[in-house]
Design an enzyme around this catalytic site. Structure first.
Site, PDB file in Angstrom:
ATOM      1  N   HIS A   1       0.841  -1.196   0.000  1.00 23.34           N
ATOM      2  CA  HIS A   1       0.000   0.000   0.000  1.00 23.34           C
ATOM      3  C   HIS A   1       0.878   1.249   0.000  1.00 23.34           C
ATOM      4  O   HIS A   1       2.096   1.165   0.151  1.00 23.34           O
ATOM      5  CB  HIS A   1      -0.947   0.007   1.211  1.00 23.34           C
ATOM      6  CG  HIS A   1      -0.276  -0.242   2.526  1.00 23.34           C
ATOM      7  ND1 HIS A   1       0.495   0.698   3.158  1.00 23.34           N
ATOM      8  CD2 HIS A   1      -0.258  -1.326   3.333  1.00 23.34           C
ATOM      9  CE1 HIS A   1       0.941   0.200   4.293  1.00 23.34           C
ATOM     10  NE2 HIS A   1       0.516  -1.033   4.424  1.00 23.34           N
TER      11      HIS A   1
HETATM   12  P1  TYD Z   1      -2.492  -3.656   7.133  1.00 28.49           P
HETATM   13  O1  TYD Z   1      -2.280  -2.197   6.865  1.00 28.49           O
HETATM   14  O2  TYD Z   1      -3.234  -4.439   6.086  1.00 28.49           O
HETATM   15  O3  TYD Z   1      -1.098  -4.373   7.396  1.00 28.49           O
HETATM   16  P2  TYD Z   1       0.140  -4.309   6.403  1.00 28.49           P
HETATM   17  O4  TYD Z   1       1.090  -3.348   7.001  1.00 28.49           O
HETATM   18  O5  TYD Z   1       0.674  -5.689   6.270  1.00 28.49           O
HETATM   19  O6  TYD Z   1      -0.388  -3.827   5.082  1.00 28.49           O
HETATM   20  O7  TYD Z   1      -3.219  -3.781   8.524  1.00 28.49           O
HETATM   21  C1  TYD Z   1      -3.799  -4.991   8.947  1.00 28.49           C
HETATM   22  C2  TYD Z   1      -5.031  -4.673   9.768  1.00 28.49           C
HETATM   23  O8  TYD Z   1      -4.702  -3.946  10.942  1.00 28.49           O
HETATM   24  C3  TYD Z   1      -6.046  -3.848   9.000  1.00 28.49           C
HETATM   25  O9  TYD Z   1      -7.341  -4.352   9.307  1.00 28.49           O
HETATM   26  C4  TYD Z   1      -5.923  -2.462   9.596  1.00 28.49           C
HETATM   27  C5  TYD Z   1      -5.450  -2.738  11.008  1.00 28.49           C
HETATM   28  N1  TYD Z   1      -4.588  -1.680  11.576  1.00 28.49           N
HETATM   29  C6  TYD Z   1      -5.062  -0.906  12.621  1.00 28.49           C
HETATM   30  O10 TYD Z   1      -6.202  -1.048  13.082  1.00 28.49           O
HETATM   31  N2  TYD Z   1      -4.237   0.052  13.148  1.00 28.49           N
HETATM   32  C7  TYD Z   1      -2.978   0.260  12.684  1.00 28.49           C
HETATM   33  O11 TYD Z   1      -2.245   1.143  13.204  1.00 28.49           O
HETATM   34  C8  TYD Z   1      -2.509  -0.541  11.593  1.00 28.49           C
HETATM   35  C9  TYD Z   1      -1.139  -0.344  11.015  1.00 28.49           C
HETATM   36  C10 TYD Z   1      -3.351  -1.504  11.067  1.00 28.49           C
END
Ligand code: TYD
Length: 136
Positions: free
Chosen positions: A52
């Site tokens: 992302h």
């Molecule tokens: P995601 O952004 O998909 O992880 P990655 O860094 O691997 O892309 O986040 C996974 C899940 O956690 C998603 O449902 C959003 C949640 N999340 C939070 O609630 N708070 C946060 O600070 C972060 C980073 C993620």
């Protein structure tokens, strides 16, 4: 901002036979105040995270333990950076697509973020991100 603004920041390291110590001060060692800290752990070896980009968020990524690779893409250029030192931070500015790949098993990735969690700040589809940077 693009890949030119990506930087490796070597944080202060207090070496000591009792164990090393590193610290990070928002606005001093990194160009933003820290609003949120999150970390990835229990990541199975070889797994991928991320995938992302952010509209407004800046981050510093640190491999607290173990190693992983960060694939970066600003819509024009790409670059890969390996992280495997607890005192080394990777500064990722706004509008840079990132994927974290090849986690070694048992690794821990800590992220210092300039903003609170906000799903609206994410580009989750590469296509949307690519269009946005190219339209600017
Ligand atoms: P995601 O952004 O998909 O992880 P990655 O860094 O691997 O892309 O986040 C996974 C899940 O956690 C998603 O449902 C959003 C949640 N999340 C939070 O609630 N708070 C946060 O600070 C972060 C980073 C993620």
């Amino acid at each position: 901002m693009g890949l030119e603004a990506v930087r490796i920041i070597d944080l202060p390291k207090i070496s000591d036979p009792r164990g090393n110590l590193t610290f990070v001060e928002g606005g001093r060692h990194i160009p933003f105040d820290i609003k949120r800290v999150y970390y990835l752990y229990d990541v199975p070896g070889g797994e991928t995270r991320g995938g992302h980009a952010h509209r407004n968020l800046q981050q510093l990524i640190i491999a607290m333990s173990g190693s992983f690779e960060v694939l970066l893409d600003d819509g024009y250029k790409r670059k890969t950076i390996s992280l495997n030192r607890s005192y080394r931070g990777l500064l990722i500015p706004t509008m840079v697509w990132r994927e974290l790949v090849d986690f070694s098993s048992g690794s821990v990735c800590m992220v210092l973020a300039s903003e609170y969690y906000d799903e609206a700040d994410y580009y989750r589809e590469y296509e949307d991100f690519y269009k946005a940077v190219r339209e600017k």
